[in-house]
Design a protein around this motif. Sequence first.
Motif, PDB file in Angstrom:
ATOM      1  N   THR A 109      46.806 133.464  24.577  1.00 33.70           N
ATOM      2  CA  THR A 109      46.141 134.742  24.810  1.00 33.70           C
ATOM      3  C   THR A 109      46.981 135.614  25.728  1.00 33.70           C
ATOM      4  N   SER A 110      47.527 135.043  26.804  1.00 34.00           N
ATOM      5  CA  SER A 110      48.287 135.852  27.735  1.00 34.00           C
ATOM      6  C   SER A 110      49.575 136.350  27.101  1.00 34.00           C
ATOM      7  N   SER A 111      50.234 135.545  26.247  1.00 34.65           N
ATOM      8  CA  SER A 111      51.466 136.019  25.629  1.00 34.65           C
ATOM      9  C   SER A 111      51.180 137.126  24.630  1.00 34.65           C
ATOM     10  N   SER A 112      49.999 137.096  23.981  1.00 36.45           N
ATOM     11  CA  SER A 112      49.680 138.182  23.065  1.00 36.45           C
ATOM     12  C   SER A 112      49.397 139.456  23.844  1.00 36.45           C
ATOM     13  N   LYS A 113      48.852 139.348  25.058  1.00 39.53           N
ATOM     14  CA  LYS A 113      48.632 140.516  25.891  1.00 39.53           C
ATOM     15  C   LYS A 113      49.958 141.089  26.370  1.00 39.53           C
ATOM     16  N   GLN A 114      50.939 140.208  26.597  1.00 44.73           N
ATOM     17  CA  GLN A 114      52.213 140.660  27.109  1.00 44.73           C
ATOM     18  C   GLN A 114      52.997 141.454  26.081  1.00 44.73           C
ATOM     19  N   SER A 115      52.669 141.355  24.819  1.00 48.18           N
ATOM     20  CA  SER A 115      53.419 142.077  23.804  1.00 48.18           C
ATOM     21  C   SER A 115      52.903 143.494  23.625  1.00 48.18           C
ATOM     22  N   SER A 116      51.876 143.889  24.379  1.00 48.66           N
ATOM     23  CA  SER A 116      51.348 145.243  24.258  1.00 48.66           C
ATOM     24  C   SER A 116      51.307 145.918  25.611  1.00 48.66           C
ATOM     25  N   GLY A 117      50.974 147.201  25.613  1.00 46.55           N
ATOM     26  CA  GLY A 117      50.767 147.932  26.855  1.00 46.55           C
ATOM     27  C   GLY A 117      52.001 148.002  27.717  1.00 46.55           C
ATOM     28  N   LYS A 123      59.854 146.374  27.716  1.00 50.73           N
ATOM     29  CA  LYS A 123      60.804 146.015  26.664  1.00 50.73           C
ATOM     30  C   LYS A 123      61.669 147.227  26.310  1.00 50.73           C
ATOM     31  N   ALA A 124      61.046 148.393  26.153  1.00 52.61           N
ATOM     32  CA  ALA A 124      61.785 149.612  25.830  1.00 52.61           C
ATOM     33  C   ALA A 124      62.710 149.994  26.983  1.00 52.61           C
ATOM     34  N   TRP A 125      62.255 149.803  28.212  1.00 49.46           N
ATOM     35  CA  TRP A 125      63.059 150.113  29.390  1.00 49.46           C
ATOM     36  C   TRP A 125      64.330 149.268  29.408  1.00 49.46           C
ATOM     37  N   ILE A 126      64.168 147.952  29.155  1.00 46.90           N
ATOM     38  CA  ILE A 126      65.326 147.046  29.142  1.00 46.90           C
ATOM     39  C   ILE A 126      66.273 147.415  28.017  1.00 46.90           C
ATOM     40  N   ALA A 127      65.746 147.699  26.820  1.00 45.71           N
ATOM     41  CA  ALA A 127      66.600 148.064  25.687  1.00 45.71           C
ATOM     42  C   ALA A 127      67.396 149.330  26.006  1.00 45.71           C
ATOM     43  N   GLU A 163      64.989 141.460  17.476  1.00 44.56           N
ATOM     44  CA  GLU A 163      63.659 141.596  18.086  1.00 44.56           C
ATOM     45  C   GLU A 163      63.030 140.212  18.294  1.00 44.56           C
ATOM     46  N   LYS A 164      63.086 139.372  17.252  1.00 45.20           N
ATOM     47  CA  LYS A 164      62.472 138.045  17.318  1.00 45.20           C
ATOM     48  C   LYS A 164      63.129 137.191  18.396  1.00 45.20           C
ATOM     49  N   VAL A 165      64.458 137.160  18.408  1.00 44.33           N
ATOM     50  CA  VAL A 165      65.180 136.328  19.370  1.00 44.33           C
ATOM     51  C   VAL A 165      64.976 136.857  20.795  1.00 44.33           C
ATOM     52  N   ALA A 166      64.969 138.178  20.965  1.00 41.91           N
ATOM     53  CA  ALA A 166      64.746 138.748  22.299  1.00 41.91           C
ATOM     54  C   ALA A 166      63.367 138.366  22.820  1.00 41.91           C
ATOM     55  N   ASP A 167      62.341 138.447  21.969  1.00 43.39           N
ATOM     56  CA  ASP A 167      60.992 138.056  22.392  1.00 43.39           C
ATOM     57  C   ASP A 167      60.945 136.582  22.782  1.00 43.39           C
ATOM     58  N   VAL A 170      62.899 136.105  26.185  1.00 43.32           N
ATOM     59  CA  VAL A 170      62.184 136.642  27.338  1.00 43.32           C
ATOM     60  C   VAL A 170      60.935 135.816  27.643  1.00 43.32           C
ATOM     61  N   ASN A 171      60.181 135.441  26.612  1.00 39.74           N
ATOM     62  CA  ASN A 171      58.969 134.649  26.849  1.00 39.74           C
ATOM     63  C   ASN A 171      59.290 133.268  27.393  1.00 39.74           C
ATOM     64  N   SER A 172      60.371 132.641  26.912  1.00 34.77           N
ATOM     65  CA  SER A 172      60.696 131.303  27.408  1.00 34.77           C
ATOM     66  C   SER A 172      61.313 131.347  28.809  1.00 34.77           C
ATOM     67  N   ARG A 173      62.101 132.385  29.097  1.00 36.64           N
ATOM     68  CA  ARG A 173      62.770 132.444  30.403  1.00 36.64           C
ATOM     69  C   ARG A 173      61.920 133.083  31.489  1.00 36.64           C
ATOM     70  N   TYR A 174      61.230 134.173  31.156  1.00 38.28           N
ATOM     71  CA  TYR A 174      60.504 134.943  32.176  1.00 38.28           C
ATOM     72  C   TYR A 174      58.986 134.926  31.996  1.00 38.28           C
ATOM     73  N   GLY A 175      58.518 134.564  30.819  1.00 39.79           N
ATOM     74  CA  GLY A 175      57.082 134.573  30.567  1.00 39.79           C
ATOM     75  C   GLY A 175      56.576 135.909  30.057  1.00 39.79           C
ATOM     76  N   GLY A 176      57.442 136.898  29.936  1.00 42.06           N
ATOM     77  CA  GLY A 176      57.044 138.194  29.409  1.00 42.06           C
ATOM     78  C   GLY A 176      58.026 139.277  29.812  1.00 42.06           C
ATOM     79  N   TRP A 177      57.898 140.409  29.165  1.00 37.26           N
ATOM     80  CA  TRP A 177      58.812 141.525  29.380  1.00 37.26           C
ATOM     81  C   TRP A 177      58.660 142.147  30.765  1.00 37.26           C
ATOM     82  N   ASP A 178      57.460 142.186  31.316  1.00 37.42           N
ATOM     83  CA  ASP A 178      57.267 142.759  32.648  1.00 37.42           C
ATOM     84  C   ASP A 178      58.061 141.977  33.698  1.00 37.42           C
ATOM     85  N   ALA A 179      58.009 140.652  33.609  1.00 43.22           N
ATOM     86  CA  ALA A 179      58.753 139.816  34.551  1.00 43.22           C
ATOM     87  C   ALA A 179      60.257 139.968  34.333  1.00 43.22           C
TER      88      ALA A 179
END
Length: 190
Positions: A109-117, A123-127, A163-167, A170-179
């Motif tokens: 649930t938390s990872s699905s929340k991290q892909s929005s908002g 993610k756009a900022w990093i790109a 896109e797939k590999v970046a997600d 990021v999810n495995s190393r940081y737990g989400g794009w915000d981190a």
Amino acid sequence: MKFSKTLVFSTVLAAGATLAFGASDVNADETYTVKPNDSLSKISMKFAGDNSLVNKIAEDNDIENSNMIFVGTQLTIATDGSSSNEAPVQQEAPKQESAPKQQAAPKQTSSSKQSSGESSSAKAWIANKESSNSYSATNGRYIGKYQLDSSYLNGDHSPANQEKVADQYVNSRYGGWDAAKTFWQANGWY
């Protein structure tokens, strides 16, 4: 010598096949151990190729609720169409198996929340910082919109794979794009 080994092996196989066919005529019932994610419908599909055995399996094994079976339960499956008088020993799944399943759901649930908002803006900022949003940007061994190591992309530099590999990264190393963004701001890379 090789011929004698082959002859002995062939004889053993023939004897085993004879015993197997002889044993199946004596007892047509089979014992099946319930595995994770099994249902009576899935078990019926394994033995009959359709759902025709669901009620029969439930009846033969004294299962009151055909929608609830437990991992490790030994079921007797009558493959010749007759009922069996043997009742299985129903065992509940160990408590240890239930606990990880309950903990896994919140993570999904938390990872699905991290892909929005906010995470999509991170993610756009990093790109933008990494490649000015260009899928074709390169910097030595770093490739694409998110400047991923070329070994991560396995030769597939397509936007969809980036896109797939970046997600995944990021999810495995940081737990989400915000981190990942927070780390980038502190270190100049992610």
